[in-house]
Write a protein that holds these residues in place. Sequence first.
Motif, short mmCIF file in Angstrom:
data_model
loop_
_atom_site.label_atom_id
_atom_site.label_comp_id
_atom_site.label_asym_id
_atom_site.label_seq_id
_atom_site.Cartn_x
_atom_site.Cartn_y
_atom_site.Cartn_z
N THR A 90 1.36 -15.74 29.86
CA THR A 90 1.47 -15.07 28.56
C THR A 90 1.01 -13.63 28.64
OG1 THR A 90 -0.73 -15.80 27.83
CG2 THR A 90 1.12 -17.26 27.34
N SER A 139 0.54 -17.67 20.52
CA SER A 139 0.72 -18.36 21.79
C SER A 139 -0.25 -17.85 22.85
CB SER A 139 2.17 -18.18 22.28
OG SER A 139 3.09 -18.78 21.40
N ILE A 140 -0.42 -16.53 22.90
CA ILE A 140 -1.33 -15.95 23.90
C ILE A 140 -2.75 -16.44 23.69
CG2 ILE A 140 -2.34 -13.78 24.73
CD1 ILE A 140 0.32 -12.42 23.93
N PHE A 198 4.77 -22.24 20.86
CA PHE A 198 5.58 -21.74 21.97
C PHE A 198 7.05 -22.06 21.76
CE2 PHE A 198 7.45 -22.24 26.21
CZ PHE A 198 7.14 -21.01 26.78
N SER A 203 3.71 -11.64 30.48
CA SER A 203 4.87 -11.45 29.61
C SER A 203 4.60 -10.33 28.61
CB SER A 203 5.18 -12.76 28.88
OG SER A 203 6.24 -12.58 27.98
N GLU A 233 5.36 -19.81 32.17
CA GLU A 233 4.67 -20.44 31.03
C GLU A 233 5.26 -21.82 30.74
OE1 GLU A 233 4.64 -17.72 27.64
OE2 GLU A 233 5.01 -16.11 29.08
#
Length: 446
Positions: free
Chosen positions: A129, A25-26, A55, A132, A99
């Motif tokens: 991201t 996801s990042i 995600f 997080s 996000e």
Amino acid sequence: MDVLDLTRLQFAVVTIYHYLFVPLSISLAGVAAGLEIAGRRTLAIFVGKLLIVTFAVGVVTGLVQEFQFGLGWSAFATFYGDVFGPTLAIEGMLAFFLEATFLGLWYFGRDRLPRALHVATIVVVFVGTLLSAFIILAANSFMQNPVAYTLDPDTGRARLDSFTGLLLNEVNLAAFPHTMAGAAMVGGALLLGIAVWRRADAGFAPLARVGAWITLAGGALTALTGDHLGKVITRVQPMKMAAAEALYATTTGAPFSVFAAGRPGEEPFVSIEIPRLLSFLVAGDPDATVQGINDLQAQYTAAYGPGSYVPMVPVAFWSFRLMIGAGVLAAVLAAAYLWFHRRGGLPRWLLQALPLVPALPALANTFGWVFTETARQPWLAFGISTTAEGVSPGLTVPEVVASLAGFTLVYGVLAVVWLRLVRHLSRQPLDPAPAPAPAAESAPVY
């Protein structure tokens, strides 16, 4: 296996599975943002769709992971709740919602928002991201190197003294760039594998080059940041690095085993070593002295009381090498693609290997976390409490087995869903033919 072993296995399954989607996801968010800024909107849409699918699965698996804290590790949550609470709350209420909200704005606002504002939405997703990841890594870094806390004399609970101090833990500052470099490899390798698989569609060719360069650059940065992280870990957890080399005796100018055969610490054990490399890796000096497992066990016994403070050495030894090997192989294949593509053609063996390259960085990440967590044992938070002290009281073997079976079933379904969706998206043409214009209506006849 007793309750402790099963609960550790359950948390390993939940966490490792969840982490398959986190770095992806990042990196996909970063690539989508870069493509949007560069004006490659068609490619950005494709990468963004992969991001949305990933995600969504990451959210589900992340919720299960937090549920597992209460199920199997309530004693841990009680003791460290004041430290972990702020990190989980901020990550959930700020980073996660940041996000999710802006990802929706990016996807549904393509033809509704001004161009600059629309690009900004996916940039915010990428920043979310990163935020997080940094906050969650701070919580994990506390377990590796407890900082910014005091033990309450009345309750014995750990209380957070400084949230800034928690974030600026030296382990976190070293682990964050290393983790992000590894995340770049995961996303780049996925895009490279998909693009080579769909090489018949010329629209995927630029994506293959982007994926290869990201994988190669991520590999180089992973090596550089890993070198720094290794030095930091050696200062705060010398037993972990001694276990990584199965170094039982304190050694000056310690070698590093490139390949080994046998069980570490037992005979016969044969290894191919590079002289003095371990000393250089952990201290920057080929003549440095590296503490061995036996001396560290004696020191920990004197400091913390009787007991074994030696982790599972074979697991640490092999996971460390498998992590490095999988990451290096992914970077080599990416470099090979760039080299042969520049020369005008890809050999058959490379065409067959590249669709499988996404698995390599994922394996490297998995082995890296296996090494990080198992080589910390028996500590839950290093030097403060052991893993056995964090398990939920009253938990029974049937309860853990039943929940582990349930999680495994759900995760198996999610894996099939994610793979099918990614395959479906990858099969779609990047530049679909425009829909035919509606036929002009005939003039009415009066």
